[in-house]
Design a protein around this motif. Sequence first.
Motif, PDB file in Angstrom:
ATOM      1  N   GLN A 167       0.825  -1.204   0.000  1.00 45.52           N
ATOM      2  CA  GLN A 167       0.000   0.000   0.000  1.00 45.52           C
ATOM      3  C   GLN A 167       0.863   1.260   0.000  1.00 45.52           C
ATOM      4  OE1 GLN A 167      -2.631  -0.384   3.374  1.00 45.52           O
ATOM      5  NE2 GLN A 167      -4.204  -1.427   2.176  1.00 45.52           N
ATOM      6  N   LEU A 168       1.907   1.269   0.812  1.00 43.35           N
ATOM      7  CA  LEU A 168       2.803   2.429   0.837  1.00 43.35           C
ATOM      8  C   LEU A 168       3.482   2.637  -0.511  1.00 43.35           C
ATOM      9  CD1 LEU A 168       4.464   1.992   4.353  1.00 43.35           C
ATOM     10  CD2 LEU A 168       2.756   3.686   3.675  1.00 43.35           C
ATOM     11  N   VAL A 169       3.884   1.540  -1.149  1.00 44.31           N
ATOM     12  CA  VAL A 169       4.498   1.638  -2.477  1.00 44.31           C
ATOM     13  C   VAL A 169       3.510   2.236  -3.474  1.00 44.31           C
ATOM     14  CG1 VAL A 169       5.329   0.278  -4.433  1.00 44.31           C
ATOM     15  CG2 VAL A 169       6.173  -0.207  -2.136  1.00 44.31           C
ATOM     16  N   ILE A 170       2.277   1.759  -3.444  1.00 44.26           N
ATOM     17  CA  ILE A 170       1.260   2.248  -4.382  1.00 44.26           C
ATOM     18  C   ILE A 170       0.969   3.722  -4.140  1.00 44.26           C
ATOM     19  CG2 ILE A 170      -1.170   2.050  -5.030  1.00 44.26           C
ATOM     20  CD1 ILE A 170      -0.917  -0.969  -4.561  1.00 44.26           C
ATOM     21  N   VAL A 171       0.828   4.120  -2.869  1.00 44.13           N
ATOM     22  CA  VAL A 171       0.560   5.527  -2.560  1.00 44.13           C
ATOM     23  C   VAL A 171       1.702   6.414  -3.060  1.00 44.13           C
ATOM     24  CG1 VAL A 171       0.361   7.189  -0.671  1.00 44.13           C
ATOM     25  CG2 VAL A 171      -0.954   5.073  -0.604  1.00 44.13           C
ATOM     26  N   GLY A 172       2.942   5.984  -2.832  1.00 46.44           N
ATOM     27  CA  GLY A 172       4.079   6.764  -3.308  1.00 46.44           C
ATOM     28  C   GLY A 172       4.100   6.910  -4.825  1.00 46.44           C
ATOM     29  N   LEU A 173       3.773   5.831  -5.517  1.00 41.41           N
ATOM     30  CA  LEU A 173       3.768   5.877  -6.984  1.00 41.41           C
ATOM     31  C   LEU A 173       2.628   6.738  -7.512  1.00 41.41           C
ATOM     32  CD1 LEU A 173       4.606   2.137  -7.741  1.00 41.41           C
ATOM     33  CD2 LEU A 173       6.089   4.114  -8.134  1.00 41.41           C
ATOM     34  N   VAL A 174       1.483   6.682  -6.860  1.00 38.90           N
ATOM     35  CA  VAL A 174       0.358   7.526  -7.287  1.00 38.90           C
ATOM     36  C   VAL A 174       0.697   9.004  -7.093  1.00 38.90           C
ATOM     37  CG1 VAL A 174      -2.015   8.186  -6.738  1.00 38.90           C
ATOM     38  CG2 VAL A 174      -1.421   5.778  -6.950  1.00 38.90           C
ATOM     39  N   LEU A 175       1.306   9.347  -5.955  1.00 42.64           N
ATOM     40  CA  LEU A 175       1.715  10.735  -5.722  1.00 42.64           C
ATOM     41  C   LEU A 175       2.749  11.182  -6.750  1.00 42.64           C
ATOM     42  CD1 LEU A 175       1.991  10.792  -1.819  1.00 42.64           C
ATOM     43  CD2 LEU A 175       0.177  11.758  -3.247  1.00 42.64           C
ATOM     44  N   ALA A 176       3.687  10.290  -7.078  1.00 44.13           N
ATOM     45  CA  ALA A 176       4.684  10.622  -8.106  1.00 44.13           C
ATOM     46  C   ALA A 176       4.018  10.852  -9.456  1.00 44.13           C
ATOM     47  CB  ALA A 176       5.719   9.505  -8.205  1.00 44.13           C
ATOM     48  N   SER A 177       3.027  10.018  -9.775  1.00 44.85           N
ATOM     49  CA  SER A 177       2.316  10.177 -11.049  1.00 44.85           C
ATOM     50  C   SER A 177       1.576  11.515 -11.109  1.00 44.85           C
ATOM     51  CB  SER A 177       1.335   9.018 -11.238  1.00 44.85           C
ATOM     52  OG  SER A 177       0.635   9.150 -12.453  1.00 44.85           O
ATOM     53  N   ILE A 178       0.943  11.897  -9.995  1.00 46.73           N
ATOM     54  CA  ILE A 178       0.239  13.186  -9.949  1.00 46.73           C
ATOM     55  C   ILE A 178       1.222  14.332 -10.161  1.00 46.73           C
ATOM     56  CG2 ILE A 178      -1.044  14.752  -8.438  1.00 46.73           C
ATOM     57  CD1 ILE A 178      -2.333  12.268  -7.181  1.00 46.73           C
ATOM     58  N   TRP A 179       2.379  14.245  -9.518  1.00 43.94           N
ATOM     59  CA  TRP A 179       3.388  15.293  -9.666  1.00 43.94           C
ATOM     60  C   TRP A 179       3.933  15.338 -11.090  1.00 43.94           C
ATOM     61  CZ3 TRP A 179       4.162  19.622  -7.633  1.00 43.94           C
ATOM     62  CH2 TRP A 179       5.388  20.280  -7.704  1.00 43.94           C
ATOM     63  N   VAL A 180       4.081  14.188 -11.709  1.00 37.46           N
ATOM     64  CA  VAL A 180       4.531  14.140 -13.099  1.00 37.46           C
ATOM     65  C   VAL A 180       3.573  14.901 -14.003  1.00 37.46           C
ATOM     66  CG1 VAL A 180       4.714  12.594 -15.102  1.00 37.46           C
ATOM     67  CG2 VAL A 180       5.911  12.036 -12.994  1.00 37.46           C
ATOM     68  N   TRP A 181       2.278  14.639 -13.863  1.00 31.57           N
ATOM     69  CA  TRP A 181       1.297  15.326 -14.706  1.00 31.57           C
ATOM     70  C   TRP A 181       1.232  16.819 -14.384  1.00 31.57           C
ATOM     71  CZ3 TRP A 181      -0.444  13.573 -19.067  1.00 31.57           C
ATOM     72  CH2 TRP A 181      -0.477  12.188 -19.287  1.00 31.57           C
ATOM     73  N   ALA A 182       1.449  17.178 -13.124  1.00 26.27           N
ATOM     74  CA  ALA A 182       1.476  18.600 -12.773  1.00 26.27           C
ATOM     75  C   ALA A 182       2.646  19.299 -13.467  1.00 26.27           C
ATOM     76  CB  ALA A 182       1.590  18.766 -11.254  1.00 26.27           C
ATOM     77  N   ILE A 183       3.800  18.631 -13.505  1.00 28.27           N
ATOM     78  CA  ILE A 183       4.966  19.197 -14.194  1.00 28.27           C
ATOM     79  C   ILE A 183       4.702  19.322 -15.692  1.00 28.27           C
ATOM     80  CG2 ILE A 183       7.368  18.730 -14.861  1.00 28.27           C
ATOM     81  CD1 ILE A 183       7.791  17.533 -12.099  1.00 28.27           C
ATOM     82  N   ILE A 184       4.076  18.311 -16.269  1.00 26.79           N
ATOM     83  CA  ILE A 184       3.805  18.331 -17.710  1.00 26.79           C
ATOM     84  C   ILE A 184       2.923  19.521 -18.079  1.00 26.79           C
ATOM     85  CG2 ILE A 184       2.638  17.118 -19.600  1.00 26.79           C
ATOM     86  CD1 ILE A 184       3.543  14.490 -18.267  1.00 26.79           C
ATOM     87  N   PHE A 185       1.805  19.667 -17.372  1.00 29.26           N
ATOM     88  CA  PHE A 185       0.884  20.768 -17.690  1.00 29.26           C
ATOM     89  C   PHE A 185       1.499  22.114 -17.341  1.00 29.26           C
ATOM     90  CE2 PHE A 185      -2.376  17.331 -17.257  1.00 29.26           C
ATOM     91  CZ  PHE A 185      -2.858  17.420 -18.549  1.00 29.26           C
ATOM     92  N   GLY A 186       2.173  22.194 -16.184  1.00 28.64           N
ATOM     93  CA  GLY A 186       2.790  23.459 -15.790  1.00 28.64           C
ATOM     94  C   GLY A 186       3.880  23.895 -16.753  1.00 28.64           C
ATOM     95  N   PHE A 187       4.719  22.947 -17.177  1.00 27.87           N
ATOM     96  CA  PHE A 187       5.798  23.282 -18.099  1.00 27.87           C
ATOM     97  C   PHE A 187       5.240  23.714 -19.457  1.00 27.87           C
ATOM     98  CE2 PHE A 187       8.856  22.359 -21.402  1.00 27.87           C
ATOM     99  CZ  PHE A 187      10.035  22.859 -20.888  1.00 27.87           C
ATOM    100  N   SER A 188       4.225  23.017 -19.930  1.00 25.91           N
ATOM    101  CA  SER A 188       3.645  23.360 -21.239  1.00 25.91           C
ATOM    102  C   SER A 188       3.087  24.778 -21.235  1.00 25.91           C
ATOM    103  CB  SER A 188       2.551  22.355 -21.599  1.00 25.91           C
ATOM    104  OG  SER A 188       3.074  21.045 -21.690  1.00 25.91           O
ATOM    105  N   MET A 189       2.384  25.136 -20.158  1.00 25.62           N
ATOM    106  CA  MET A 189       1.841  26.494 -20.061  1.00 25.62           C
ATOM    107  C   MET A 189       2.957  27.529 -19.949  1.00 25.62           C
ATOM    108  SD  MET A 189      -1.375  25.762 -17.501  1.00 25.62           S
ATOM    109  CE  MET A 189      -1.807  27.500 -17.447  1.00 25.62           C
TER     110      MET A 189
END
Length: 235
Positions: free
Chosen positions: A32-54
């Motif tokens: 569960q801890l591994v999954i939570v960490g990976l989900v948070l990393a995925s959210i941050w990845v998409w935030a970087i993608i959209f933020g960088f594009s803008m």
Amino acid sequence: MSLLDTLSAGAASAPTRLDPIELFLQADIVVQLVIVGLVLASIWVWAIIFGFSMRMGNTKRKCDAFEKGFWSDDDVDGLLDTRRQNDNASARVAAAGITEFRRSHKAGLRDKEAARNRVAQAMDGQVALEADKLANRLNFLATTGSVAPFVGLFGTVWGIMNSFFQIGLQQNSSLAVVAPGIAEALFATAIGLFAAIPAVIAYNRLSNTVNGFEARLTRFADRVHAQVSREMETV
């Protein structure tokens, strides 16, 4: 109730598809801890993608406006001051070269070739700085793309180890005993890939964008350097 009815009732109550939430809730705490960490990393990845594009789109628009005005406006000082206040990469590159030229001119321009080299170095350094500032957050994408699959694999290995432990504990090696634990474990690998794949694709794409923008600033710096060199010839 007959045996046929019992089997039919069991089949009716069995899940017909994978439920990610149920897999997460039934998983071991480490998984569960591994999954939570990976989900948070995925959210941050998409935030970087959209933020960088803008940010990249806004930066290009500002640079387009500045470069257009730079070659047509006689008030270069006013233009530079205004654009630098508005966080303009092209303005900072031009300002680096012009500032170095004025310092050399104030010192008397005893060696014009050395002055040209200093102007070029000042602008090249500013171009590299602008590119580094844009690419700074992309390192997280590269890290996630490289590490996330292995983090997910760690969760999978842990979950499978736990399943084997249950086999030994219950003295039962039937598929019904080990299948749920293995499914939960493999879910960690799936989440790892879910985080890593977009990160790798985005890193390659956005890194190429940064390289293209750096090349554009370099071409602009070359034009400014040529203009400054012509000014030196008249001094």
